[in-house]
Design a protein around this motif. Structure first.
Motif: not given
Length: 103
Positions: A74-90
């Motif tokens: 749950k570091c959140g790095k992925c969500e910062l760059v996701c072009p679809q703005s997906i709540s990746i961690r959740k």
């Protein structure tokens, strides 16, 4: 007539997706080894098509346990760059929870 039938079938399948991951891989590699696109592909495919045996094969046999969603820190790095703005961690947490029930 057939065009409308095919279009409606495609829309019905699309409505069953859990998230809009396009497997762009912008958020890869995950610093913790999670294969984000593969987790979401398996989860979305199961939701769309309901093929339990294929999903079990993909998740429990074909996928390395170290790349499953439960490895997310749950570091959140992925969500910062996701072009679809997906709540990746959740969504990784939800995907792992649902897919784990298939065992």
């Amino acid at each position: 007539m057939w065009t409308q039938i095919f279009r409606q079938a495609a829309e019905n399948i699309k409505k069953r997706t859990n998230n809009g991951c396009t497997e762009c891989s912008y958020r890869m590699p995950c610093p913790f080894g999670v294969n984000i696109p593969k987790n979401f592909r398996i989860w979305n495919d199961f939701s769309m098509y309901g093929n339990k045996e294929k999903t079990k094969q993909a998740f429990f046999q074909d996928m390395d346990p170290s790349s499953r969603g439960n490895q997310c820190q749950k570091c959140g790095k992925c969500e910062l760059v996701c072009p679809q703005s997906i709540s990746i961690r959740k969504d990784l947490e939800a995907a792992f929870k649902e897919l784990s029930t298939l065992k």
